[in-house]
Design an enzyme around this catalytic site. Structure first.
Site, PDB file in Angstrom:
ATOM      1  CG  HIS A   1       6.627 107.515 129.796  1.00 23.23           C
ATOM      2  ND1 HIS A   1       7.241 107.373 128.579  1.00 23.23           N
ATOM      3  CD2 HIS A   1       5.971 106.357 130.022  1.00 23.23           C
ATOM      4  CE1 HIS A   1       6.967 106.169 128.099  1.00 23.23           C
ATOM      5  NE2 HIS A   1       6.192 105.522 128.953  1.00 23.23           N
TER       6      HIS A   1
ATOM      7  CD  GLU B   1      -0.863 122.457 147.795  1.00 19.13           C
ATOM      8  OE1 GLU B   1      -0.801 123.286 148.722  1.00 19.13           O
ATOM      9  OE2 GLU B   1      -1.302 121.304 147.936  1.00 19.13           O
TER      10      GLU B   1
ATOM     11  CG  ASP C   1      -5.688 121.412 148.405  1.00 25.57           C
ATOM     12  OD1 ASP C   1      -4.572 121.133 148.892  1.00 25.57           O
ATOM     13  OD2 ASP C   1      -6.724 121.465 149.091  1.00 25.57           O
TER      14      ASP C   1
END
Length: 269
Positions: free
Chosen positions: A125, A242, A248
């Site tokens: 999951h 990021e 972002d």
DNA sequence: CTGGGGAGC
DNA sequence: GCTCCCCAG
């Protein structure tokens, strides 16, 4: 006092004033966290305000408890996003039914159970079933194959599971968390099944505590491998995540950068 | 559907 | 004991 001396004095005073202003500005920037508006949590209480900005144009689907971006090429999600609150943990009553199934919401069709069968990989999951126990339907939707990624058994059942359990503990202590989860493929060319589900090299999570006044964030970037490790040693800043992934997170949220540069695991307990 | 494993509480 | 992550038949 001569005219020239007065000018030098004034210049010196101006320089000192300028220095003080610059230092104060710098201090202010470091301390901007404290100046976030009290209703900051309200500003990002909707999932729509937090979807990662990406260069992809993949199908984004909204379910009762989460959203995801489905990537047909990899036959799994690019990312999943949801908010986990103290109240949701408190109202954990739904029972796990394990009804893994294809997701008909995905236009291009998803992977299926046969792709994973005997592959040696778990149907892991991305959005944990146990995070959706506040609603039978929300939990049921986590069993769509669009929410699955091929994970090594020891990774899924030990390292990753421990992280997921601690996140639930953090949610019950921190009021509400914003959580992003997804695969990272690197140079992976390994696939499983007829649908060629790509096996990720890493999995990531970005977690924001959006409860006033304890704004904080942390991220994890963990190798998909068949061994159990302590997830805590893989803590990084959201900024770093990021950079690694190109996503972002929370792009529309003002000042959010000020809480993305810290990865102090001790703030989470 | 029922059976099982393993970790952690 | 229970929950949580799963697998196989």
């Amino acid at each position: 006092m001569k005219k020239i001396e007065s000018i030098i004095l004034i210049v010196i005073i101006l320089l000192i004033a300028l220095f003080l202003i610059i230092s104060n500005l710098h201090i202010f920037e470091d301390d901007i966290k404290a100046d976030l508006p009290i209703n900051f949590v309200l500003k990002i209480s909707k999932i729509e305000d937090g979807l990662p900005k990406t260069k992809f144009t993949h199908q984004i689907v909204k379910y009762e408890g989460f959203q995801l971006s489905y990537n047909e090429e990899n036959e799994q999600a690019d990312w999943t996003a949801y908010i986990l609150t103290k109240q949701m943990i408190k109202n954990s009553t739904a029972k796990r039914k394990d009804n893994f199934r294809e997701d008909k919401n995905i236009i291009t069709e998803t992977a299926n159970n046969n792709d994973y069968k005997k592959s040696g990989f778990d149907r892991g999951h991305l959005v944990p079933a146990a995070d959706m126990k506040w609603s039978e339907n929300a939990m049921d939707e986590t069993f769509f194959m669009s929410n699955m990624s091929p994970q090594y058994p020891d990774f899924n059942r030990k390292t990753w599971k421990n992280l997921e359990e601690d996140i639930r503990n953090w949610a019950s202590k921190n009021d509400s968390l914003y959580i992003f989860t997804g695969p990272y493929f690197g140079n992976s060319t390994t696939t499983i099944g007829k649908n060629e589900v790509k096996v990720p090299e890493y999995f990531f999570k970005a977690i924001y505590d959006i409860s006033y006044p304890e704004y904080k964030s942390i991220a994890f970037f963990i190798k998909n491998e068949n061994s159990a490790k302590d997830y805590k040693i893989f803590a990084i800043t959201v900024d770093s995540l990021e950079s690694l992934t190109g996503f972002d997170f929370l792009p529309k949220i003002e000042h959010v950068e000020t809480i993305e540069n810290n990865a102090d695991i001790n703030k989470w307990n």
